[in-house]
Structures are given as C-alpha cells and as structure tokens.
Design an enzyme around this catalytic site. Structure first.
Site, PDB file in Angstrom:
ATOM      1  N   ASP A  57       0.848  -1.185   0.000  1.00 23.43           N
ATOM      2  CA  ASP A  57       0.000   0.000   0.000  1.00 23.43           C
ATOM      3  C   ASP A  57       0.885   1.236   0.000  1.00 23.43           C
ATOM      4  O   ASP A  57       1.706   1.430   0.903  1.00 23.43           O
ATOM      5  CB  ASP A  57      -0.882  -0.030   1.260  1.00 23.43           C
ATOM      6  N   SER A 137      -1.184  15.524 -13.400  1.00 28.85           N
ATOM      7  CA  SER A 137      -2.358  15.497 -14.271  1.00 28.85           C
ATOM      8  C   SER A 137      -2.626  16.883 -14.832  1.00 28.85           C
ATOM      9  O   SER A 137      -2.304  17.898 -14.202  1.00 28.85           O
ATOM     10  CB  SER A 137      -3.588  15.025 -13.496  1.00 28.85           C
ATOM     11  N   TYR A 150      -9.990  16.167  -6.190  1.00 29.58           N
ATOM     12  CA  TYR A 150      -8.986  15.423  -6.957  1.00 29.58           C
ATOM     13  C   TYR A 150      -8.041  16.400  -7.655  1.00 29.58           C
ATOM     14  O   TYR A 150      -6.814  16.229  -7.620  1.00 29.58           O
ATOM     15  CB  TYR A 150      -9.660  14.519  -7.989  1.00 29.58           C
ATOM     16  N   LYS A 154      -3.683  16.855  -7.580  1.00 30.14           N
ATOM     17  CA  LYS A 154      -2.782  16.846  -8.725  1.00 30.14           C
ATOM     18  C   LYS A 154      -2.075  18.191  -8.881  1.00 30.14           C
ATOM     19  O   LYS A 154      -0.940  18.260  -9.365  1.00 30.14           O
ATOM     20  CB  LYS A 154      -3.534  16.463  -9.997  1.00 30.14           C
TER      21      LYS A 154
END
Length: 247
Positions: A57, A137, A150, A154
């Site tokens: 993980d 991203s 989100y 990024k």
C-alpha cells in the site's frame, strides 16, 4: 537500449499507465520492481517483463520502504522511481465528496509521494544521484468541474515536483512530473461521472485538440524520455501529455 543497467521502481504498476511504464522500462533494459496493492496483477506484469513485484500500500511507509529494499535487491541500485499510483473520487459536486473520500485522495495521491521521497532519496544520495518521476495530471493545470478535490491533489503533485527538483538538484537527483490528460484506464468512468459509452467519451475527446484520449503508451514514452540520460539537463518540468488540452 536507453535504460540498460538502471534499476526502476514503479508504483501502481499492475495495470493502466503503471503497467505500460514498467513494460517500456524493461524493454529498454531496466530491472523493474512493481509495487501495487493488487498483488496478483503486479506479479503477472512482473513475470511478463522479467521483473519482481511487491504487494503493498503506497499510503503505508513500511510498505514503501520494503519496496525500495526489494528494488535494490533486484537491481543492486535504485536509479529510477515512478510515483504512478493514484485514485479519484467519482465526478460529482464538491460538497458531495465525503471526508473519507477526501482523506483517501490525499493519502494515495500526495502522502504516498512523501513516503517514497523519505525512503528513496537517502539511497539516491548515497549512490550519487537518480531520477524521480511523479505522475501529476492536466487536472492540476486546467481543471474540469466535479473533480475539485482530486484536482487539488494533482495541483499539489505538479508543484511539489518542481520544489523537489530545486531542493534535490545539488544531490544530482532529477525530479520531473508527467501530466496526462484523461485516458482509458480503470478510473475513466469515475473521472467522467457518467457511464463509459461512446457518446460520453466523445464529449471529453471534443475538448482535446488532437482528438483522442491519452493511451498508456503515451505516458510510458514520456516517462522513458525523462528517465533516460537524454534528459540529463531536464528537471522541475511538468510535462503535459495531453494532446493540446491545456493550451
């Protein structure tokens, strides 16, 4: 081959962008170690490319340290690290995102890089340098609605890559960020927030000037260049692999 003699660790390498990066690095001569929570998937990719896999993980510091040790055993050094593992909540209004989802976002997308940096930088310093690639991203550059939290992770990845590059340059550790546009991965439907149909895909593709989503090979090829000696004077970049989306 461009990575002959290099040892690479790729997180989230069981599928999608990560699997393509691992495969491309191996084809170019690197000894690749894959870290993924999907142990079976990671083992399958590793077996195919002649690498090794670690089930773990990325939000767990001990698992990260174990993967770094495994990569050193497999490749004798640790030259390349690709922080690819990532997650998103489903596209929805920002006030509908739960605290649990928010925390998971930052754990996987940002905290994992903190853990990896703490584990790999001392190794790279000791051996005289290395390369760290973070998968950011276009969401952190030109965000779409419905993915606010989100997008913020990024944005953090994009910026921390630049800051890491400046701080680690004296150690001959190059740090760059690859920023893909939306691609046909397991997270596609979550990004879109609607069923994955040709009609819904077309709406997103219409915002990309080159007329298609990103493919794993696009991201892998960008990582290959930045990891190679051809990019020895490149650090602190956010390399947009986006078909013109952020123009």
């Amino acid at each position: 081959m461009r990575l002959t003699g290099k040892s690479a660790l790729v997180t989230g390498g069981a599928s999608g962008f990560g699997a393509a990066i691992a495969e491309t690095f191996a084809q170019e001569g690197a000894k690749v170690t894959i870290l993924d929570l999907n142990g079976d998937g990671a083992a399958e990719v590793a077996d195919r490319i002649g690498g090794v896999s670690v089930k773990g993980d990325v939000t767990n510091a001990s698992d990260i340290e174990g993967a770094v040790m495994a990569a050193r055993r497999h490749g004798e050094t640790l030259d390349l690290v690709v922080n690819n593992a990532g997650w998103t909540h489903r596209n929805k209004p920002m006030l509908d995102v739960t605290e649990e989802e928010y925390e998971r976002l930052y754990d996987i997308n940002v905290r994992s890089i903190f853990h990896m940096t703490c584990a790999c930088v001392p190794v790279m310093r000791e051996q005289g340098g290395g390369v760290i690639l973070n998968i950011g991203s276009t969401a952190g550059i030109r965000p779409r609605p419905g993915l606010t939290w989100y997008n913020s992770t990024k944005g953090a990845v994009n910026l921390l890559s630049k800051s890491m590059a400046v701080e680690l340059a004296p150690d001959k550790i190059r740090v760059n960020c690859v920023a893909p546009v939306i691609g046909a991965t397991a997270l596609l439907e979550s990004f879109m927030g609607v069923p994955d149909t040709p009609e819904n895909r077309a709406k997103f593709v219409a915002t990309i000037p080159l007329g298609r989503m990103s493919e794993p090979r696009d991201i892998a090829n960008a990582c290959l260049y930045l990891a190679s000696d051809e990019a020895e004077f490149i650090t602190g970049t956010v390399f947009e692999v986006d078909g013109g989306r952020t123009v």
